[in-house]
Motif scaffolding. Structure first.
Motif, PDB file in Angstrom:
ATOM      1  N   LYS A   9      -8.621  -3.112 -38.001  1.00 33.20           N
ATOM      2  CA  LYS A   9      -7.421  -2.270 -38.135  1.00 33.20           C
ATOM      3  C   LYS A   9      -6.662  -2.292 -36.792  1.00 33.20           C
ATOM      4  O   LYS A   9      -7.209  -2.768 -35.780  1.00 33.20           O
ATOM      5  CB  LYS A   9      -7.834  -0.849 -38.529  1.00 33.20           C
ATOM      6  N   ASN A  11      -5.140  -1.288 -33.157  1.00 28.74           N
ATOM      7  CA  ASN A  11      -5.495  -0.434 -32.017  1.00 28.74           C
ATOM      8  C   ASN A  11      -6.992  -0.316 -31.676  1.00 28.74           C
ATOM      9  O   ASN A  11      -7.392   0.616 -30.992  1.00 28.74           O
ATOM     10  CB  ASN A  11      -4.957   0.981 -32.275  1.00 28.74           C
ATOM     11  N   SER A  15      -6.669  -7.495 -29.521  1.00 23.30           N
ATOM     12  CA  SER A  15      -5.965  -8.316 -28.523  1.00 23.30           C
ATOM     13  C   SER A  15      -6.716  -8.297 -27.198  1.00 23.30           C
ATOM     14  O   SER A  15      -6.771  -9.307 -26.503  1.00 23.30           O
ATOM     15  CB  SER A  15      -4.545  -7.802 -28.301  1.00 23.30           C
ATOM     16  N   ALA A  29      -1.008  -2.617 -26.046  1.00 23.68           N
ATOM     17  CA  ALA A  29      -0.432  -1.283 -25.921  1.00 23.68           C
ATOM     18  C   ALA A  29      -1.173  -0.320 -26.826  1.00 23.68           C
ATOM     19  O   ALA A  29      -1.843  -0.734 -27.769  1.00 23.68           O
ATOM     20  CB  ALA A  29       1.036  -1.322 -26.315  1.00 23.68           C
ATOM     21  N   ASN A  30      -1.043   0.953 -26.527  1.00 27.60           N
ATOM     22  CA  ASN A  30      -1.792   1.947 -27.286  1.00 27.60           C
ATOM     23  C   ASN A  30      -1.000   2.460 -28.488  1.00 27.60           C
ATOM     24  O   ASN A  30      -0.822   3.646 -28.668  1.00 27.60           O
ATOM     25  CB  ASN A  30      -2.186   3.101 -26.358  1.00 27.60           C
ATOM     26  N   TYR A  31      -0.475   1.553 -29.298  1.00 27.71           N
ATOM     27  CA  TYR A  31       0.121   1.956 -30.568  1.00 27.71           C
ATOM     28  C   TYR A  31      -0.083   0.833 -31.573  1.00 27.71           C
ATOM     29  O   TYR A  31      -0.268  -0.319 -31.178  1.00 27.71           O
ATOM     30  CB  TYR A  31       1.609   2.316 -30.420  1.00 27.71           C
ATOM     31  N   THR A  35       0.287  -6.622 -31.993  1.00 25.95           N
ATOM     32  CA  THR A  35       0.247  -8.043 -32.326  1.00 25.95           C
ATOM     33  C   THR A  35       1.055  -8.243 -33.599  1.00 25.95           C
ATOM     34  O   THR A  35       0.667  -7.747 -34.642  1.00 25.95           O
ATOM     35  CB  THR A  35      -1.203  -8.487 -32.592  1.00 25.95           C
ATOM     36  N   GLY A  81      -3.381  -6.279 -37.009  1.00 27.94           N
ATOM     37  CA  GLY A  81      -4.110  -5.184 -37.650  1.00 27.94           C
ATOM     38  C   GLY A  81      -3.958  -5.096 -39.166  1.00 27.94           C
ATOM     39  O   GLY A  81      -2.876  -5.258 -39.709  1.00 27.94           O
ATOM     40  N   LYS A 224     -14.903  -0.655 -27.343  1.00 29.68           N
ATOM     41  CA  LYS A 224     -14.690   0.578 -26.564  1.00 29.68           C
ATOM     42  C   LYS A 224     -16.040   1.274 -26.314  1.00 29.68           C
ATOM     43  O   LYS A 224     -16.134   2.498 -26.299  1.00 29.68           O
ATOM     44  CB  LYS A 224     -13.695   1.525 -27.247  1.00 29.68           C
ATOM     45  N   SER A 248     -17.259  -4.045 -24.652  1.00 29.78           N
ATOM     46  CA  SER A 248     -16.189  -3.363 -23.933  1.00 29.78           C
ATOM     47  C   SER A 248     -15.245  -4.449 -23.452  1.00 29.78           C
ATOM     48  O   SER A 248     -15.450  -5.052 -22.391  1.00 29.78           O
ATOM     49  CB  SER A 248     -16.735  -2.557 -22.753  1.00 29.78           C
TER      50      SER A 248
HETATM   51  N1  LIG Z   1     -11.795   2.244 -23.296  1.00 27.82           N
HETATM   52  C1  LIG Z   1     -11.480   1.085 -23.864  1.00 27.82           C
HETATM   53  N2  LIG Z   1     -10.248   0.880 -24.352  1.00 27.82           N
HETATM   54  C2  LIG Z   1      -9.986  -0.314 -24.908  1.00 27.82           C
HETATM   55  C3  LIG Z   1     -10.949  -1.353 -25.006  1.00 27.82           C
HETATM   56  N3  LIG Z   1     -10.376  -2.422 -25.613  1.00 27.82           N
HETATM   57  C4  LIG Z   1      -9.102  -2.072 -25.871  1.00 27.82           C
HETATM   58  N4  LIG Z   1      -8.848  -0.805 -25.459  1.00 27.82           N
HETATM   59  C5  LIG Z   1      -7.575  -0.067 -25.537  1.00 27.82           C
HETATM   60  O1  LIG Z   1      -7.236   0.129 -26.897  1.00 27.82           O
HETATM   61  C6  LIG Z   1      -5.806   0.028 -27.085  1.00 27.82           C
HETATM   62  C7  LIG Z   1      -5.508  -1.026 -28.136  1.00 27.82           C
HETATM   63  O2  LIG Z   1      -5.880  -2.289 -27.650  1.00 27.82           O
HETATM   64  P1  LIG Z   1      -5.303  -3.645 -28.270  1.00 27.82           P
HETATM   65  O3  LIG Z   1      -6.105  -4.739 -27.688  1.00 27.82           O
HETATM   66  O4  LIG Z   1      -3.821  -3.691 -28.140  1.00 27.82           O
HETATM   67  O5  LIG Z   1      -5.676  -3.388 -29.808  1.00 27.82           O
HETATM   68  P2  LIG Z   1      -5.347  -4.236 -31.132  1.00 27.82           P
HETATM   69  O6  LIG Z   1      -6.488  -3.997 -32.049  1.00 27.82           O
HETATM   70  O7  LIG Z   1      -5.059  -5.647 -30.797  1.00 27.82           O
HETATM   71  O8  LIG Z   1      -4.054  -3.518 -31.695  1.00 27.82           O
HETATM   72  P3  LIG Z   1      -2.886  -4.074 -32.692  1.00 27.82           P
HETATM   73  O9  LIG Z   1      -2.237  -5.201 -31.992  1.00 27.82           O
HETATM   74  O10 LIG Z   1      -2.034  -2.881 -32.840  1.00 27.82           O
HETATM   75  O11 LIG Z   1      -3.505  -4.491 -33.963  1.00 27.82           O
HETATM   76  C8  LIG Z   1      -5.221  -0.304 -25.716  1.00 27.82           C
HETATM   77  O12 LIG Z   1      -4.790   0.893 -25.120  1.00 27.82           O
HETATM   78  C9  LIG Z   1      -6.409  -0.887 -24.955  1.00 27.82           C
HETATM   79  O13 LIG Z   1      -6.300  -0.682 -23.581  1.00 27.82           O
HETATM   80  C10 LIG Z   1     -12.251  -1.107 -24.468  1.00 27.82           C
HETATM   81  O14 LIG Z   1     -13.157  -1.939 -24.477  1.00 27.82           O
HETATM   82  N5  LIG Z   1     -12.464   0.138 -23.912  1.00 27.82           N
END
Ligand SMILES: Nc1nc2c(ncn2[C@@H]2O[C@H](COP(=O)(O)OP(=O)(O)OP(=O)(O)O)[C@@H](O)[C@H]2O)c(=O)[nH]1
Length: 396
Positions: A9, A11, A15, A29-31, A35, A81, A224, A248
């Protein structure tokens, strides 16, 4: 090149995982929906290189060797996502499921900290149950493929009967473009109702589930893992999915960047790093590194990123690494390069199959093969072993 798709999903850190594994830059980004297009880049799986054991200096060509570790290239696809209802076109919909199907194996990234709801919107950490995400994503993919498999079903079945067609072949044609083979379909059909005339919706969904399980193995990574609410969730997830890998991605990115800047020495997959230039690190950076060492590396053995890629290729796809050479005494190719290429071949492949993987021409002219380590000609049905060095003898 073998492909792995990174899905989940919005966020959850797809990425970030993709970036940390490929060192390429995609927006973070945090929204939700950062992607918006499928992204592809080269990542690596890692095995011990035979150069160390054989005490030779290798000259890698199609791969890289760092301190006796062979890095073999694979392709990673960052799929945007998926939200519940994606198979009906919700969110960014079907295109992303098409992208997903290019890969042989899926990595499902979940947010172990429970700080994003089922659609990926930020919520209080720990307030969402990541187990729900595992179920919904699997269901989305099954229902999407079921939609393709059952397209024009009534007309299709009538045609199969009237023209005495092979049902497996017809199903295969329905799924063309997904990389699913006729053998996958035959195997998937084994434990469902044998008479296709009696198939109902539930049988077709069951068949779809079987096909996906066989043809597109999926692993779960609990990302995370560095956040405080993750540890308890990871324990719970492990009870149901024992092979889940805590990761992580952010820690991996931090370590890779610090290593690139020469501040630390770190190799992906390691359980430690060494600080090289302490005077160039500010107190916050030192604290962050200490946090990663204690809460990720000591706790889980690594950041999990490299472990996930290796698991996908070596365990789920059951690949081994074989090194074709021309000279079985010196382990060289015709230009004198030592152990130039490593190939990811299916476990149990024969030397002739290896020859075809190297080049069709070499496959066509294959005569026999020599196991360079034992300096012995091998039988034609010999099953290649991980780390084998094989000299292929060809005609003409
Ligand atoms: N604490 C923590 N935050 C993380 C980790 N990986 C990603 N994040 C945070 O989670 C948020 C989303 O990360 P993305 O990599 O953009 O997530 P995504 O799943 O690709 O999101 P979409 O492109 O929206 O589908 C960002 O604010 C990242 O900094 C992690 O291992 N630990």
């Amino acid at each position: 090149m073998l492909q792995i798709a990174v899905c989940g999903k919005p966020n959850v850190g797809k990425s970030s995982f993709f970036n940390s594994a490929t060192a390429s830059t995609v927006e973070m980004a945090n929204y939700p929906f950062t992607t918006i297009d499928a992204n592809k880049a080269v990542a690596h799986v890692i095995k011990d290189c035979p150069c160390k054991e054989l005490e030779v200096t290798c000259n890698p060509h199609n791969s890289i060797c760092i301190d006796g570790k062979r890095l073999l290239p694979i392709e990673l696809i960052d799929v945007a996502g998926l939200v519940p209802g994606a198979h009906e076109g919700k969110g960014l919909g079907n295109k992303f499921l098409d992208d997903l199907m290019q890969a042989k194996v899926f990595i499902h990234v979940i947010d172990a900290s429970g700080s994003t709801d089922i659609e990926g919107n930020p919520v209080d950490p720990g307030s969402h149950d990541p187990l729900e995400d595992i179920q919904f994503l699997e269901e989305e993919i099954v229902m999407w493929m079921y939609g393709i498999l059952s397209r024009n079903w009534v007309r299709l079945i009538r045609k199969v009967g009237a023209e005495h067609l092979d049902i497996s072949k017809v199903l295969f044609d329905q799924l063309s473009g997904t990389g699913i083979t006729i053998e996958d379909i035959i195997e998937a059909k084994r434990n469902i109702e044998p008479d296709y005339n009696k198939w109902e919706e539930k049988d077709l969904i069951e068949l779809t589930r079987n096909i996906l399980r066989i043809a597109k193995p999926m692993m779960i990574i609990a990302n995370k893992a560095d956040l405080p609410t993750s540890a308890a969730n990871i324990e719970r997830i492990k009870e149901k999915y024992p092979y889940v890998i805590p990761t992580s991605a952010e820690s991996e990115i931090a370590l890779v960047r610090a290593a690139e800047a020469g501040l630390i020495s770190y190799i992906s997959g390691d359980d430690h790093f060494e600080i090289l230039q302490a005077d160039k690190l500010n107190p916050n950076q030192l604290k962050a590194l200490e946090y990663i060492q204690t809460n990720i590396l000591d706790k889980y053995g690594s950041t999990g990123v490299q472990k996930a890629l290796n698991y996908g290729i070596f365990e789920l796809l059951d690949r081994i690494v074989v090194y074709p050479v021309q000279d079985e005494h010196k382990y060289t190719d015709q230009k004198g390069n030592v152990l130039p290429d490593g190939f990811l071949v299916p476990n149990g492949a024969t030397p002739r199959e290896l020859a075809y993987i190297v080049h069709t021409d070499i496959g066509d002219k294959f005569m026999h093969a020599v196991d360079a380590r034992r300096n012995m000609r091998v039988a034609s049905d010999y099953e290649l072993k991980d780390g084998d060095i094989i000299s292929i003898v060809t005609r003409g």
